[in-house]
Structure formats: structure tokens, C-alpha cells
Design an enzyme around this catalytic site. Sequence first.
Site, PDB file in Angstrom:
ATOM      1  N   ASN A 151       2.123 -28.468  25.569  1.00 31.73           N
ATOM      2  CA  ASN A 151       1.070 -28.873  26.497  1.00 31.73           C
ATOM      3  C   ASN A 151       0.464 -30.158  25.952  1.00 31.73           C
ATOM      4  O   ASN A 151      -0.403 -30.136  25.084  1.00 31.73           O
ATOM      5  CB  ASN A 151       0.011 -27.774  26.616  1.00 31.73           C
ATOM      6  CG  ASN A 151      -1.063 -28.097  27.638  1.00 31.73           C
ATOM      7  OD1 ASN A 151      -1.156 -29.229  28.117  1.00 31.73           O
ATOM      8  ND2 ASN A 151      -1.890 -27.129  27.974  1.00 31.73           N
ATOM      9  N   THR A 152       0.925 -31.296  26.466  1.00 26.53           N
ATOM     10  CA  THR A 152       0.472 -32.579  25.924  1.00 26.53           C
ATOM     11  C   THR A 152      -0.988 -32.863  26.235  1.00 26.53           C
ATOM     12  O   THR A 152      -1.617 -33.670  25.549  1.00 26.53           O
ATOM     13  CB  THR A 152       1.336 -33.728  26.466  1.00 26.53           C
ATOM     14  OG1 THR A 152       1.260 -33.737  27.896  1.00 26.53           O
ATOM     15  CG2 THR A 152       2.787 -33.563  26.039  1.00 26.53           C
ATOM     16  N   ASP A 206       2.312 -33.980  38.549  1.00 25.98           N
ATOM     17  CA  ASP A 206       1.654 -33.176  39.585  1.00 25.98           C
ATOM     18  C   ASP A 206       0.485 -33.971  40.146  1.00 25.98           C
ATOM     19  O   ASP A 206      -0.413 -34.378  39.407  1.00 25.98           O
ATOM     20  CB  ASP A 206       1.165 -31.867  38.963  1.00 25.98           C
ATOM     21  CG  ASP A 206       0.737 -30.841  40.004  1.00 25.98           C
ATOM     22  OD1 ASP A 206       0.257 -31.250  41.073  1.00 25.98           O
ATOM     23  OD2 ASP A 206       0.876 -29.637  39.734  1.00 25.98           O
ATOM     24  N   THR A 250      15.670 -39.455  37.308  1.00 26.11           N
ATOM     25  CA  THR A 250      14.959 -38.172  37.249  1.00 26.11           C
ATOM     26  C   THR A 250      15.281 -37.347  38.493  1.00 26.11           C
ATOM     27  O   THR A 250      15.617 -37.885  39.551  1.00 26.11           O
ATOM     28  CB  THR A 250      13.432 -38.372  37.171  1.00 26.11           C
ATOM     29  OG1 THR A 250      12.969 -38.917  38.412  1.00 26.11           O
ATOM     30  CG2 THR A 250      13.053 -39.316  36.038  1.00 26.11           C
ATOM     31  N   GLU A 251      15.175 -36.026  38.359  1.00 23.83           N
ATOM     32  CA  GLU A 251      15.457 -35.149  39.499  1.00 23.83           C
ATOM     33  C   GLU A 251      14.508 -35.428  40.654  1.00 23.83           C
ATOM     34  O   GLU A 251      14.912 -35.469  41.821  1.00 23.83           O
ATOM     35  CB  GLU A 251      15.348 -33.680  39.065  1.00 23.83           C
ATOM     36  CG  GLU A 251      16.549 -33.153  38.306  1.00 23.83           C
ATOM     37  CD  GLU A 251      16.653 -33.697  36.897  1.00 23.83           C
ATOM     38  OE1 GLU A 251      15.688 -34.340  36.420  1.00 23.83           O
ATOM     39  OE2 GLU A 251      17.705 -33.491  36.261  1.00 23.83           O
ATOM     40  N   CYS A 268       6.493 -39.439  34.583  1.00 23.37           N
ATOM     41  CA  CYS A 268       7.312 -39.558  35.789  1.00 23.37           C
ATOM     42  C   CYS A 268       6.997 -38.450  36.798  1.00 23.37           C
ATOM     43  O   CYS A 268       7.142 -37.263  36.475  1.00 23.37           O
ATOM     44  CB  CYS A 268       8.794 -39.504  35.425  1.00 23.37           C
ATOM     45  SG  CYS A 268       9.309 -40.770  34.252  1.00 23.37           S
ATOM     46  N   GLY A 299       6.141 -34.167  30.434  1.00 21.94           N
ATOM     47  CA  GLY A 299       6.512 -33.416  31.629  1.00 21.94           C
ATOM     48  C   GLY A 299       7.918 -33.786  32.053  1.00 21.94           C
ATOM     49  O   GLY A 299       8.153 -34.251  33.165  1.00 21.94           O
ATOM     50  N   GLU A 335       7.724 -30.421  27.829  1.00 19.90           N
ATOM     51  CA  GLU A 335       7.616 -29.726  29.110  1.00 19.90           C
ATOM     52  C   GLU A 335       6.847 -28.418  28.915  1.00 19.90           C
ATOM     53  O   GLU A 335       7.111 -27.681  27.963  1.00 19.90           O
ATOM     54  CB  GLU A 335       9.015 -29.449  29.666  1.00 19.90           C
ATOM     55  CG  GLU A 335       9.073 -28.562  30.890  1.00 19.90           C
ATOM     56  CD  GLU A 335       8.329 -29.140  32.084  1.00 19.90           C
ATOM     57  OE1 GLU A 335       7.542 -28.384  32.697  1.00 19.90           O
ATOM     58  OE2 GLU A 335       8.512 -30.333  32.391  1.00 19.90           O
ATOM     59  N   ILE A 336       5.900 -28.135  29.810  1.00 22.77           N
ATOM     60  CA  ILE A 336       5.046 -26.966  29.653  1.00 22.77           C
ATOM     61  C   ILE A 336       5.694 -25.686  30.192  1.00 22.77           C
ATOM     62  O   ILE A 336       5.354 -24.584  29.766  1.00 22.77           O
ATOM     63  CB  ILE A 336       3.679 -27.208  30.342  1.00 22.77           C
ATOM     64  CG1 ILE A 336       2.648 -26.186  29.856  1.00 22.77           C
ATOM     65  CG2 ILE A 336       3.815 -27.191  31.849  1.00 22.77           C
ATOM     66  CD1 ILE A 336       1.234 -26.493  30.315  1.00 22.77           C
TER      67      ILE A 336
END
Length: 283
Positions: free
Chosen positions: A159-160, A182, A257-258, A179, A101, A124-125
Site C-alpha cells: 500500500n504505497t 482509480d 498497460t492493460e 498509470c 498500482g 499492487e495492493i
Amino acid sequence: MPGPPNKKQKRSDYRQAQKDNATTDMPKKKFYRQRAHANPFSDHQLQYPVKPEDMDWSTLFPAYAENAQSDLPTHTTAGLETIAKLPPRKLKKDVEIVDIGCGFGGLLMALSPVMPDTLILGMEIRSQVTEYVQGKIKALRAGDPEEKQYQNISCMRANTMKFLPNFFRKAQLQKIFICFPDPHFKQRKHKARIVTTTLNSEYAYVLKPGGIAYTITDVEDLHEWMAQHFNAHPSFERVPEEEQNVDPCVEVMRTETEEGKKVERNKGQKFIALFRRLEDPPW
């Protein structure tokens, strides 16, 4: 007479122009915004290998691909069908670090110079976010005249929760980063959290003994959930805080990270926990 295009259309037009022009300009994040929540149980029509050996990593890490051109049959000696069935080009080294993610790729960009000899992959999904990270890496690579920087990082849509073992062999990875995942606050949504008993077994499968799973969140309840599930798993042990504090990757994870930067701006808390993959017990 049609009115001016709306924001969604402008974003779509910009992204399409980036593709059509094959530009190496730095992409603009505002054109790749996508809602933060994606249903991991939906059918996202993703492409994934049947087994790790089928994965062609050369398109993601071209600088590390083995030069196998001399081994390819020519059109005079083999048909296109034969060439299409050739095995994927191998890399000179394996991917060893995964950011699950990865969002807009802040951790990838920051880790690249810290671990220049290690291949790092963001998974990343969300399709538009993945496009942005791929475009940014492409621009960063193009901006290096010596073609050395940022060759060790890449990003792919995946999709891990469903397909992690399809990409990586047993004990292939040395680090996994989770990190600001959700939180899925509602109890009925907890099954969609990225740390569960089942998923921890998959992390244990792809991590080598001694490898580390890094977690960070600004939600204390989620932090406790992740710690509880990793602590309860027989393949993991909590990394002591004194060891955690001297790990250079922790500071990068905390600040680059953002989401981490957003938490910093809002003066929020960050909860960090690391878990070490234990040796498997003897049979």
C-alpha cells in the site's frame, strides 16, 4: 450431492494448485480477476520494513543479490536464532523505477527490455493481482534459457499510500509511474486519490532531483486534478510537451498497460503529464 464448484471456488483451487505444484507455467489471468477498487485506508495486514535498510530485496531480484553465502555462519558456529537475525542480503544495485498500482504488470513486462540494466518494481495492493504478476514474471524468467531476460523486474503487494518511504531511501528513485489510477469520482472519496498534496511530498522524498513522475489517465477531471496538485507542489515542475513526446517511456506507458489497451479498444482519450523533481533549495 454437491453441485459443481462456482467461479470463485474454481479460481481459488487454480491458484492453490499453482502454489502447491511450484509450476513455472504461464498463469491464466481469468483465475486472478479481482475488483478494481481497493480501500487504501483499510488494514490489509501487509508486511513492510520498518526502514528501507531492513528490506530484503534478494527474494524479488535473485539475479542481482550479492553472493553472501560464504559470510553466513554455519549451524556448528551459530544457532538458528543468530542466523535469523542476520541483516538482509543486499542487491548489487538499487531499485530505481516503481510502477504504483501496477495492475496486471503490462508496463513492467514492456519496460524490462527497454531498460535492461535498471531494476523495476511493481507495487499492487490487490493480493490476487499481485500473485498473477509474480507468477507471470516467474514463467517469463523460466522461459529464458540464458536466464537473463526479465530478471530486472518484480512485483510485490504493498500500500504505497501508507508505506512508500518504508521501502525507499531519500532520492533513491529515478522514475515513478502512476498509470490509470482509480478516479474516485465522488468528492468525499478524493482523499483516496493516489495524487494529493501529502503524497506528492512522499514522491518528492523518494525521487532523486531530475527524476520524473509519469501520469496517465482516461479521465480528464482526474488528469486536471493530478496536474493541479503536482504544479502546486514546490518540488515539481511540468515537463514540456516537446520533451514528453520524445521520452521512450511515454509510448510504452501509453500502449502497454492493460487499462491503456482497453481505452484504445473503446476509442477513448488518454491524458498524459510528466513532472520533474526539482533540486531542493539551499538552506
